[in-house]
Write a protein that holds these residues in place. Structure first.
Motif, PDB file in Angstrom:
ATOM      1  N   TRP A  58      40.283 144.204  44.747  1.00  0.00           N
ATOM      2  CA  TRP A  58      41.670 144.549  44.435  1.00  0.00           C
ATOM      3  C   TRP A  58      42.528 143.324  44.135  1.00  0.00           C
ATOM      4  N   LEU A  59      41.951 142.145  44.073  1.00  0.00           N
ATOM      5  CA  LEU A  59      42.721 140.922  43.826  1.00  0.00           C
ATOM      6  C   LEU A  59      43.453 140.971  42.488  1.00  0.00           C
ATOM      7  N   THR A  60      42.776 141.424  41.443  1.00  0.00           N
ATOM      8  CA  THR A  60      43.399 141.495  40.120  1.00  0.00           C
ATOM      9  C   THR A  60      44.583 142.461  40.130  1.00  0.00           C
ATOM     10  N   ILE A  61      44.422 143.586  40.786  1.00  0.00           N
ATOM     11  CA  ILE A  61      45.506 144.568  40.861  1.00  0.00           C
ATOM     12  C   ILE A  61      46.699 143.987  41.617  1.00  0.00           C
ATOM     13  N   ALA A  62      46.439 143.290  42.707  1.00  0.00           N
ATOM     14  CA  ALA A  62      47.523 142.697  43.497  1.00  0.00           C
ATOM     15  C   ALA A  62      48.259 141.621  42.700  1.00  0.00           C
ATOM     16  N   LEU A  63      47.518 140.805  41.958  1.00  0.00           N
ATOM     17  CA  LEU A  63      48.162 139.759  41.156  1.00  0.00           C
ATOM     18  C   LEU A  63      49.000 140.355  40.028  1.00  0.00           C
ATOM     19  N   LEU A  64      48.505 141.418  39.403  1.00  0.00           N
ATOM     20  CA  LEU A  64      49.283 142.064  38.337  1.00  0.00           C
ATOM     21  C   LEU A  64      50.519 142.755  38.899  1.00  0.00           C
ATOM     22  N   ALA A  65      50.411 143.316  40.087  1.00  0.00           N
ATOM     23  CA  ALA A  65      51.594 143.913  40.728  1.00  0.00           C
ATOM     24  C   ALA A  65      52.617 142.832  41.066  1.00  0.00           C
ATOM     25  N   ALA A  66      52.140 141.689  41.525  1.00  0.00           N
ATOM     26  CA  ALA A  66      53.044 140.574  41.818  1.00  0.00           C
ATOM     27  C   ALA A  66      53.697 140.053  40.538  1.00  0.00           C
ATOM     28  N   ALA A  67      52.952 140.036  39.440  1.00  0.00           N
ATOM     29  CA  ALA A  67      53.522 139.608  38.156  1.00  0.00           C
ATOM     30  C   ALA A  67      54.612 140.572  37.713  1.00  0.00           C
ATOM     31  N   TRP A  68      54.379 141.864  37.913  1.00  0.00           N
ATOM     32  CA  TRP A  68      55.398 142.853  37.568  1.00  0.00           C
ATOM     33  C   TRP A  68      56.653 142.625  38.408  1.00  0.00           C
ATOM     34  N   GLY A  69      56.457 142.377  39.697  1.00  0.00           N
ATOM     35  CA  GLY A  69      57.601 142.113  40.568  1.00  0.00           C
ATOM     36  C   GLY A  69      58.341 140.846  40.182  1.00  0.00           C
ATOM     37  N   ALA A  70      57.605 139.811  39.830  1.00  0.00           N
ATOM     38  CA  ALA A  70      58.242 138.559  39.406  1.00  0.00           C
ATOM     39  C   ALA A  70      59.000 138.745  38.098  1.00  0.00           C
ATOM     40  N   ARG A  71      58.528 139.641  37.270  1.00  0.00           N
ATOM     41  CA  ARG A  71      59.182 139.872  35.983  1.00  0.00           C
ATOM     42  C   ARG A  71      60.526 140.569  36.143  1.00  0.00           C
ATOM     43  N   ILE A  72      60.627 141.489  37.113  1.00  0.00           N
ATOM     44  CA  ILE A  72      61.882 142.226  37.242  1.00  0.00           C
ATOM     45  C   ILE A  72      62.852 141.572  38.210  1.00  0.00           C
ATOM     46  N   LEU A  73      62.379 140.634  39.025  1.00  0.00           N
ATOM     47  CA  LEU A  73      63.277 139.949  39.940  1.00  0.00           C
ATOM     48  C   LEU A  73      64.157 138.964  39.196  1.00  0.00           C
ATOM     49  N   SER A  74      65.330 138.772  39.710  1.00  0.00           N
ATOM     50  CA  SER A  74      66.234 137.793  39.121  1.00  0.00           C
ATOM     51  C   SER A  74      65.788 136.401  39.542  1.00  0.00           C
ATOM     52  N   GLN A  75      65.473 135.573  38.569  1.00  0.00           N
ATOM     53  CA  GLN A  75      65.063 134.206  38.832  1.00  0.00           C
ATOM     54  C   GLN A  75      66.206 133.301  38.387  1.00  0.00           C
ATOM     55  N   PRO A  76      66.985 132.775  39.336  1.00  0.00           N
ATOM     56  CA  PRO A  76      68.172 131.996  38.967  1.00  0.00           C
ATOM     57  C   PRO A  76      67.806 130.753  38.177  1.00  0.00           C
ATOM     58  N   GLU A  77      68.683 130.439  37.238  1.00  0.00           N
ATOM     59  CA  GLU A  77      68.500 129.252  36.407  1.00  0.00           C
ATOM     60  C   GLU A  77      69.242 128.091  37.027  1.00  0.00           C
ATOM     61  N   LYS A  78      68.789 126.902  36.703  1.00  0.00           N
ATOM     62  CA  LYS A  78      69.496 125.708  37.177  1.00  0.00           C
ATOM     63  C   LYS A  78      70.825 125.573  36.456  1.00  0.00           C
ATOM     64  N   GLU A  79      70.795 125.792  35.160  1.00  0.00           N
ATOM     65  CA  GLU A  79      72.010 125.738  34.347  1.00  0.00           C
ATOM     66  C   GLU A  79      72.023 126.965  33.436  1.00  0.00           C
ATOM     67  N   PRO A  80      73.170 127.465  33.101  1.00  0.00           N
ATOM     68  CA  PRO A  80      73.186 128.589  32.168  1.00  0.00           C
ATOM     69  C   PRO A  80      72.663 128.141  30.796  1.00  0.00           C
ATOM     70  N   ALA A  81      71.765 128.927  30.276  1.00  0.00           N
ATOM     71  CA  ALA A  81      71.157 128.588  28.983  1.00  0.00           C
ATOM     72  C   ALA A  81      72.009 129.125  27.843  1.00  0.00           C
ATOM     73  N   ASN A  82      72.223 128.306  26.843  1.00  0.00           N
ATOM     74  CA  ASN A  82      72.939 128.710  25.639  1.00  0.00           C
ATOM     75  C   ASN A  82      71.938 128.711  24.497  1.00  0.00           C
ATOM     76  N   ALA A  83      71.578 129.879  24.038  1.00  0.00           N
ATOM     77  CA  ALA A  83      70.614 129.991  22.953  1.00  0.00           C
ATOM     78  C   ALA A  83      71.215 129.593  21.613  1.00  0.00           C
ATOM     79  N   ASP A  84      72.541 129.510  21.547  1.00  0.00           N
ATOM     80  CA  ASP A  84      73.200 129.173  20.286  1.00  0.00           C
ATOM     81  C   ASP A  84      73.150 127.679  19.971  1.00  0.00           C
ATOM     82  N   GLN A  85      72.875 126.872  20.948  1.00  0.00           N
ATOM     83  CA  GLN A  85      72.908 125.409  20.709  1.00  0.00           C
ATOM     84  C   GLN A  85      71.568 124.890  20.299  1.00  0.00           C
TER      85      GLN A  85
END
Length: 70
Positions: free
Chosen positions: A43-70
């Motif tokens: 079940w290791l692969t299933i657990a890692l994919l579930a963790a990846a899904w959780g990491a994808r939907i969690l808010s991961q704070p940025e160090k600085e706000p990113a400006n895609a326009d620059q």
């Protein structure tokens, strides 16, 4: 299509991508090397994919706000 200007920083914070890569490597190892399956659970692969899904939907704070326009 263009890369983000801070693509290196995005890859550094992309835990979902890292977990998906580890899950793929674990799945390949479990299927190619049969004696490793004694140590790694099936079940290791299933657990890692579930963790990846959780990491994808969690808010991961940025160090600085990113400006895609620059």
């Amino acid at each position: 299509m263009k890369l983000l200007p801070d693509w290196r920083a995005v890859i550094g914070r992309a835990w979902s991508l890292r977990l998906i890569e580890i899950a793929a490597a674990a799945d390949i190892i479990l299927n190619v090397v049969p004696f490793v399956s004694d140590w790694l659970p099936w079940w290791l692969t299933i657990a890692l994919l579930a963790a990846a899904w959780g990491a994808r939907i969690l808010s991961q704070p940025e160090k600085e706000p990113a400006n895609a326009d620059q």
